[in-house]
Design an enzyme around this catalytic site. Structure first.
Site, PDB file in Angstrom:
ATOM      1  N   ASP A 160      40.122 -48.462   5.925  1.00 47.14           N
ATOM      2  CA  ASP A 160      38.795 -48.983   6.219  1.00 47.14           C
ATOM      3  C   ASP A 160      38.023 -49.270   4.929  1.00 47.14           C
ATOM      4  O   ASP A 160      37.882 -48.408   4.071  1.00 47.14           O
ATOM      5  CB  ASP A 160      38.043 -47.946   7.067  1.00 47.14           C
ATOM      6  CG  ASP A 160      36.969 -48.548   7.948  1.00 47.14           C
ATOM      7  OD1 ASP A 160      36.307 -49.496   7.503  1.00 47.14           O
ATOM      8  OD2 ASP A 160      36.791 -48.058   9.079  1.00 47.14           O
TER       9      ASP A 160
ATOM     10  N   THR B 210      34.256 -53.117  11.497  1.00 48.61           N
ATOM     11  CA  THR B 210      35.420 -52.280  11.797  1.00 48.61           C
ATOM     12  C   THR B 210      36.047 -52.586  13.154  1.00 48.61           C
ATOM     13  O   THR B 210      37.258 -52.741  13.271  1.00 48.61           O
ATOM     14  CB  THR B 210      35.026 -50.795  11.729  1.00 48.61           C
ATOM     15  OG1 THR B 210      34.631 -50.479  10.392  1.00 48.61           O
ATOM     16  CG2 THR B 210      36.184 -49.894  12.122  1.00 48.61           C
TER      17      THR B 210
ATOM     18  N   ASN C 149      30.744 -54.015  16.140  1.00 50.65           N
ATOM     19  CA  ASN C 149      30.862 -52.612  16.538  1.00 50.65           C
ATOM     20  C   ASN C 149      29.950 -52.334  17.739  1.00 50.65           C
ATOM     21  O   ASN C 149      30.346 -51.701  18.714  1.00 50.65           O
ATOM     22  CB  ASN C 149      30.487 -51.683  15.392  1.00 50.65           C
ATOM     23  CG  ASN C 149      31.471 -51.753  14.239  1.00 50.65           C
ATOM     24  OD1 ASN C 149      32.637 -52.085  14.430  1.00 50.65           O
ATOM     25  ND2 ASN C 149      30.998 -51.440  13.039  1.00 50.65           N
TER      26      ASN C 149
ATOM     27  N   LYS D 221      37.725 -42.447  13.150  1.00 52.37           N
ATOM     28  CA  LYS D 221      36.861 -43.212  14.041  1.00 52.37           C
ATOM     29  C   LYS D 221      37.575 -43.478  15.358  1.00 52.37           C
ATOM     30  O   LYS D 221      38.753 -43.844  15.370  1.00 52.37           O
ATOM     31  CB  LYS D 221      36.474 -44.548  13.406  1.00 52.37           C
ATOM     32  CG  LYS D 221      35.616 -44.445  12.164  1.00 52.37           C
ATOM     33  CD  LYS D 221      35.279 -45.831  11.638  1.00 52.37           C
ATOM     34  CE  LYS D 221      34.430 -45.769  10.372  1.00 52.37           C
ATOM     35  NZ  LYS D 221      34.119 -47.123   9.853  1.00 52.37           N
TER      36      LYS D 221
ATOM     37  N   HIS E 240      30.278 -46.900   1.989  1.00 49.76           N
ATOM     38  CA  HIS E 240      28.907 -47.168   2.424  1.00 49.76           C
ATOM     39  C   HIS E 240      27.911 -46.289   1.663  1.00 49.76           C
ATOM     40  O   HIS E 240      26.864 -46.764   1.226  1.00 49.76           O
ATOM     41  CB  HIS E 240      28.764 -46.885   3.922  1.00 49.76           C
ATOM     42  CG  HIS E 240      29.167 -48.012   4.804  1.00 49.76           C
ATOM     43  ND1 HIS E 240      28.456 -49.179   4.890  1.00 49.76           N
ATOM     44  CD2 HIS E 240      30.221 -48.145   5.653  1.00 49.76           C
ATOM     45  CE1 HIS E 240      29.036 -49.995   5.758  1.00 49.76           C
ATOM     46  NE2 HIS E 240      30.123 -49.392   6.234  1.00 49.76           N
TER      47      HIS E 240
ATOM     48  N   ASP F 117      40.344 -53.509   7.354  1.00 53.62           N
ATOM     49  CA  ASP F 117      39.586 -54.148   8.432  1.00 53.62           C
ATOM     50  C   ASP F 117      38.444 -55.014   7.906  1.00 53.62           C
ATOM     51  O   ASP F 117      37.846 -55.776   8.662  1.00 53.62           O
ATOM     52  CB  ASP F 117      39.051 -53.094   9.397  1.00 53.62           C
ATOM     53  CG  ASP F 117      38.216 -52.018   8.703  1.00 53.62           C
ATOM     54  OD1 ASP F 117      38.296 -51.904   7.461  1.00 53.62           O
ATOM     55  OD2 ASP F 117      37.491 -51.280   9.402  1.00 53.62           O
TER      56      ASP F 117
ATOM     57  N   HIS G 224      28.917 -54.515   4.904  1.00 48.80           N
ATOM     58  CA  HIS G 224      29.826 -55.659   5.036  1.00 48.80           C
ATOM     59  C   HIS G 224      29.461 -56.397   6.308  1.00 48.80           C
ATOM     60  O   HIS G 224      28.598 -55.953   7.065  1.00 48.80           O
ATOM     61  CB  HIS G 224      31.274 -55.173   5.090  1.00 48.80           C
ATOM     62  CG  HIS G 224      31.460 -54.008   6.015  1.00 48.80           C
ATOM     63  ND1 HIS G 224      31.632 -54.135   7.381  1.00 48.80           N
ATOM     64  CD2 HIS G 224      31.436 -52.662   5.783  1.00 48.80           C
ATOM     65  CE1 HIS G 224      31.729 -52.946   7.939  1.00 48.80           C
ATOM     66  NE2 HIS G 224      31.601 -52.018   6.991  1.00 48.80           N
TER      67      HIS G 224
END
Length: 547
Positions: free
Chosen positions: A39, A80, A101, A162, A311, A354, A488
């Site tokens: 990720d 993602t 998401n 996740k 992040h 991703d 992103h």
């Protein structure tokens, strides 16, 4: 008669002299496919951190595998959920329906989460972490097609920190899908998959309480700080503030910090999140006896902690560099396990990401490069004011999310106004917003076929039933105001350009700089495995991999 015999003899001699055509050999299928999604892995990380990697992890992949250097996401938004769905369905949000998401559902007029499913319950915990399923993904995955091709004799398992990183890749009918429960540090599942308890091997794994063990340790540097030459200083003003710690600098005493930072929820934000997932990957292969017969199995593995760390601290942080140094060691451990348990040459790995991520705007500004944040609430206020002045007072905008405006269709109809007129007006007004480069209406997306540039990427991400009325394209380097260092979601190269490496059974070493789209992965896998293409596939096979 002699004439005919001599002619026949001549033909016999002629054909006997022709080279013998070898029967086309059937490519041996791998016993196990391991799909690795890291990720927020940017394409430049492998080059930037190469000197810090050992020979048995990423370098083994790169040296012994085939590297598609110019692989891109061919749609917007680059998040993602859509990323994982696109890798495994071989298509884009326009078809598979995972448009973000979270997105605004126009029918029920509220925001929905891509993997949320309140009709099911959690397996393995009393929390709500398992109220999830792939029901919003509209097309089949390569993992679905593998199951169909073997009458579901293949073992297909998805794992991730996740939930969406596990659920979407595993498909609609896997052997299992498991993800991290932040309330207790265990891995859980959903009743969607038809089982009322976790498999015994996963229960045993959870009983090891690895998360608790890791959270009683410290996240320390892998080498002296002065050797982190590919990073900025260890304390930058835009980095995430950790509660209970004065500055975001190493070391991170997790035992002292866990109580103020979500307890088990802290783990994904550290390099230990990748460690626990690597442990789970090996336990999964052992517990499900994957790769132990001639029927191909599939492990869909997604490392999430790199995204949390990216992040929080930004792509040039010491934290990100150290996370990849440690992840390299986990990849090496996975290689060793695969070699010992499945056998080198019997497994196929593909590794990708991703999405990428943007540079931190403050960092670019300090280096005289244009970049900035925008305020989403201000966008809505400005556009609402313009709509009120043009069409009269009213709640014309129902929602703004993912750089898309959703209009109030009921009000527009009641006001006897043409929907396209409102859309077109909003497009023109949106171009006055600071940070907006282009704007398109849903009418544009539905009636015009765009074949290149940013409009094409928007269209590949536009779903007729789920997407908004007006779609924005930001200026390069811009993103919404957030407490995180970076994010992103755009169609620019820093978000779309990701690594793609193939390694193992039937893969020759090499490199290619030919443009490949992310939806090519599942299509290529279908050709390797001899399955049908996923039913919504739009990608093309990567010829160099199949030669």
């Amino acid at each position: 008669m002699k004439k005919y015999l001599s002619g026949a003899l001549a033909l016999l001699i002629l054909f006997s002299c022709q080279p013998v055509q070898k029967e086309e050999q059937k490519v041996k299928k791998p016993k196990l496919v391991v799909g690795i999604v890291i990720d927020q892995l940017r394409h430049d990380y492998f080059e930037r951190y190469a000197d810090n990697f050992g020979k048995d992890g990423f370098k083994r992949l790169i040296k012994g595998g085939f590297y598609n250097h110019n692989t891109h996401y061919n749609y917007v938004p680059t998040y993602t959920g859509p990323g994982h769905a696109s890798v495994y369905t071989g298509t884009t949000p326009a078809t598979h329906g995972i448009i973000a998401n979270n997105w605004y559902d126009k029918n029920i007029k509220t925001s929905v989460y891509c993997a949320e499913d309140t009709s099911v319950h959690t397996i393995g915990s009393t929390s709500e972490a398992g109220l999830m399923s792939p029901h919003r993904m509209l097309s089949s995955t390569i993992t679905d097609e593998l199951g169909l091709s073997t009458n579901f004799k293949s073992k297909v398992v998805g794992i991730s920190i996740k939930d969406r990183g596990s659920i979407l890749p595993a498909g609609h009918n896997p052997t299992g899908s498991y993800w991290y429960d932040k309330s207790n540090g265990h891995f859980v599942s959903s009743s969607y998959y038809g089982k009322e308890e976790l498999p015994s091997w996963l229960q045993a794994f959870n009983a090891r309480n690895l998360a608790d063990q890791y959270l009683n340790q410290a996240w320390e540097l892998s080498m002296p700080l002065e050797k982190y030459t590919q990073s900025t200083a260890d304390d930058m003003p835009y980095e995430m503030k950790v509660r209970g710690k004065e500055k975001p600098i190493f070391p991170y005493d997790l035992k002292a910090l866990r109580a103020e930072n979500g307890n088990f929820g802290l783990l994904p934000n550290t390099a230990f999140g990748n460690t626990i997932l690597a442990e789970l990957a090996m336990a999964t292969m052992e517990g499900e006896e994957m790769g132990q017969d001639e029927i191909t199995d599939f492990l869909a593995l997604s490392f999430s902690s790199t995204d949390y760390i990216g992040h929080g601290f930004g792509p040039r942080s010491v934290e990100v560099q150290d996370a990849y140094i440690k992840l390299d060691q986990e990849i090496a451990r996975l290689f060793k396990h695969l070699d010992e348990k499945v056998g080198e040459g019997n497994y196929l790995i593909f590794l990708t990401s991703d999405h990428g991520c943007a540079e931190v705007p403050e960092y670019l500004q300090a280096n005289k490069i244009p970049a900035n944040h925008y305020d989403g609430k201000a966008y809505v206020q400005n556009m609402s004011k313009a709509l009120n002045q043009k069409f009269g007072q009213g709640e014309w905008i129902e929602d703004y999310s993912n750089e898309q405006f959703f209009l109030n269709h009921d009000l527009i109809k009641e006001s006897n106004i043409e929907l396209d007129a409102v859309r077109r007006f909003l497009v023109n007004e949106a171009l006055n917003l600071e940070g907006v480069a282009e704007a398109y209406s849903a009418t544009d997306m539905q009636r015009t076929e765009f074949t290149e540039h940013k409009a094409s990427a928007l269209q590949m991400g536009y779903n007729f039933k789920r997407s908004g009325d007006v779609l924005l394209v930001l200026e390069p380097g811009w993103f919404y105001q957030t407490r995180s260092a970076t994010t992103h979601g755009t169609g620019y190269a820093y978000d779309t350009h990701v690594p793609l490496i193939w390694y193992g059974a039937g893969i020759k070493s090499g490199t290619s700089y030919k443009r490949q789209n992310i939806d090519d992965i599942a299509v290529t896998l279908a050709h390797i495995l001899g399955t049908n293409l996923p039913n919504g596939a739009t990608g093309e096979p990567i010829e160099e991999i199949l030669e």
